[in-house]
Write a protein that holds these residues in place. Structure first.
Motif, PDB file in Angstrom:
ATOM      1  N   GLN A   1       0.840  -1.204   0.000  1.00 53.16           N
ATOM      2  CA  GLN A   1       0.000   0.000   0.000  1.00 53.16           C
ATOM      3  C   GLN A   1       0.871   1.250   0.000  1.00 53.16           C
ATOM      4  O   GLN A   1       0.609   2.196  -0.761  1.00 53.16           O
ATOM      5  N   PHE A   2       1.892   1.273   0.847  1.00 53.34           N
ATOM      6  CA  PHE A   2       2.785   2.427   0.921  1.00 53.34           C
ATOM      7  C   PHE A   2       3.447   2.673  -0.433  1.00 53.34           C
ATOM      8  O   PHE A   2       3.472   3.814  -0.925  1.00 53.34           O
ATOM      9  N   CYS A   3       3.994   1.630  -1.019  1.00 52.16           N
ATOM     10  CA  CYS A   3       4.733   1.795  -2.275  1.00 52.16           C
ATOM     11  C   CYS A   3       3.828   2.239  -3.422  1.00 52.16           C
ATOM     12  O   CYS A   3       4.248   3.008  -4.282  1.00 52.16           O
ATOM     13  N   VAL A   4       2.583   1.753  -3.428  1.00 49.08           N
ATOM     14  CA  VAL A   4       1.656   2.147  -4.490  1.00 49.08           C
ATOM     15  C   VAL A   4       1.191   3.579  -4.296  1.00 49.08           C
ATOM     16  O   VAL A   4       1.253   4.403  -5.217  1.00 49.08           O
ATOM     17  N   ILE A   5       0.708   3.900  -3.094  1.00 45.79           N
ATOM     18  CA  ILE A   5       0.137   5.232  -2.850  1.00 45.79           C
ATOM     19  C   ILE A   5       1.203   6.314  -2.897  1.00 45.79           C
ATOM     20  O   ILE A   5       0.979   7.398  -3.446  1.00 45.79           O
ATOM     21  N   GLN A   6       2.380   6.024  -2.326  1.00 49.98           N
ATOM     22  CA  GLN A   6       3.463   7.014  -2.314  1.00 49.98           C
ATOM     23  C   GLN A   6       4.323   6.947  -3.571  1.00 49.98           C
ATOM     24  O   GLN A   6       5.277   7.710  -3.704  1.00 49.98           O
ATOM     25  N   GLN A   7       3.999   6.016  -4.462  1.00 48.84           N
ATOM     26  CA  GLN A   7       4.735   5.840  -5.715  1.00 48.84           C
ATOM     27  C   GLN A   7       6.221   5.608  -5.453  1.00 48.84           C
ATOM     28  O   GLN A   7       7.095   6.242  -6.066  1.00 48.84           O
ATOM     29  N   ARG A   8       6.476   4.704  -4.503  1.00 50.54           N
ATOM     30  CA  ARG A   8       7.843   4.312  -4.183  1.00 50.54           C
ATOM     31  C   ARG A   8       8.069   2.888  -4.692  1.00 50.54           C
ATOM     32  O   ARG A   8       7.135   2.173  -5.014  1.00 50.54           O
ATOM     33  N   CYS A   9       9.310   2.472  -4.720  1.00 51.15           N
ATOM     34  CA  CYS A   9       9.707   1.099  -5.053  1.00 51.15           C
ATOM     35  C   CYS A   9       9.517   0.830  -6.551  1.00 51.15           C
ATOM     36  O   CYS A   9       8.672   1.425  -7.202  1.00 51.15           O
ATOM     37  N   SER A  10      10.278  -0.092  -7.052  1.00 52.15           N
ATOM     38  CA  SER A  10      10.155  -0.483  -8.453  1.00 52.15           C
ATOM     39  C   SER A  10       8.930  -1.368  -8.640  1.00 52.15           C
ATOM     40  O   SER A  10       8.380  -1.918  -7.678  1.00 52.15           O
TER      41      SER A  10
END
Length: 243
Positions: free
Chosen positions: A90-99
């Motif tokens: 959820q964090f990576c999707v919403i914050q547009q982080r991570c590959s």
């Protein structure tokens, strides 16, 4: 007599601990503590959302995904791992982080733990909700979410917070719902928001999303009841003044 019995009792306990079952129990306990620690690292990093949050989440996620004996986690540890990976995803999707590769690994890992848990606890509403949420964040269409959301509704009918969450997930798909699903959603909404304490939640949704088809239908259903209409309109006025 006591002197002769006590050593024997100690030896008996030691023998029990040193059995395979004893080792398994201790290993599961330590594993559960470690997965809980990693879960907290992810949750704290997501809440902080500072410069290093993404890397802390990636490190903890990798530790969970590569944890030895992950296939033998007990049910509670499976749940902890699922929550941790869902939070990371959820964090990576919403914050547009991570590959995209990392996000995919998180999603697949979360779904794997959730499905394993559901195999042993098919009435676990929260697990059904988590897998639906992962699918939603992955951008899946309604027909992919449908079986999971139906299980959320079927198993969580007495969980108002979960029902509110399920309605929030389903409303954007209102035009994709079939007639049976729309009828079911309207019935669930009437029962949920028919409770006075729940009407402020409906008012909040209405203020934010009044123009969306699903919420408009739900509002129209609820406003037929004059007492409900009075409560909802009052809550909406309060929210609008605050905004």
């Amino acid at each position: 007599m006591i002197g002769r019995i006590f050593p024997a009792a100690v030896m008996a306990v030691a023998a029990a601990i040193l059995t395979t079952a004893g080792f398994d129990h201790l290993r599961q306990f330590e594993t559960g503590r470690e997965i809980q620690r990693l879960r907290k690292v992810i949750e704290d990093a997501a809440a902080a959302n500072d410069e290093g949050a993404g890397q802390r989440i990636l490190t903890a996620t990798e530790a969970i995904l590569t944890y030895p004996h992950a296939g033998n986690f007990d049910s509670r540890t499976q749940e902890k791992a699922a929550i941790a990976l869902t939070t990371a995803f959820q964090f990576c999707v919403i914050q547009q982080r991570c590959s995209s590769e990392k996000r995919e690994a998180m999603a697949e890992g979360a779904q794997g733990f959730i499905k394993t848990r559901l195999a042993g606890a098919p009435a676990d509403t929260y697990s059904w909700m988590r897998i639906a949420w992962v699918h939603l964040l992955s951008g899946r269409p309604w027909y992919d979410l449908r079986p999971y959301m139906r299980m959320v509704i079927r198993t969580g009918v007495y969980e108002p917070a979960l029902i509110r969450a399920s309605l929030a997930i389903m409303m954007p798909f209102w035009n994709d719902l079939d007639d049976e699903e729309r009828l079911s959603v309207r019935g669930i909404a009437r029962r949920t928001y028919g409770l006075p304490g729940e009407r402020r939640h409906l008012a909040a949704q209405a203020v934010a999303k009044l123009a969306t088809p699903g919420w408009s239908v739900i509002m129209a259903d609820m406003l037929v009841d004059s007492r409900a209409a009075e409560d909802i309109n009052r809550e909406m006025r309060i929210l609008l003044r605050r905004n």
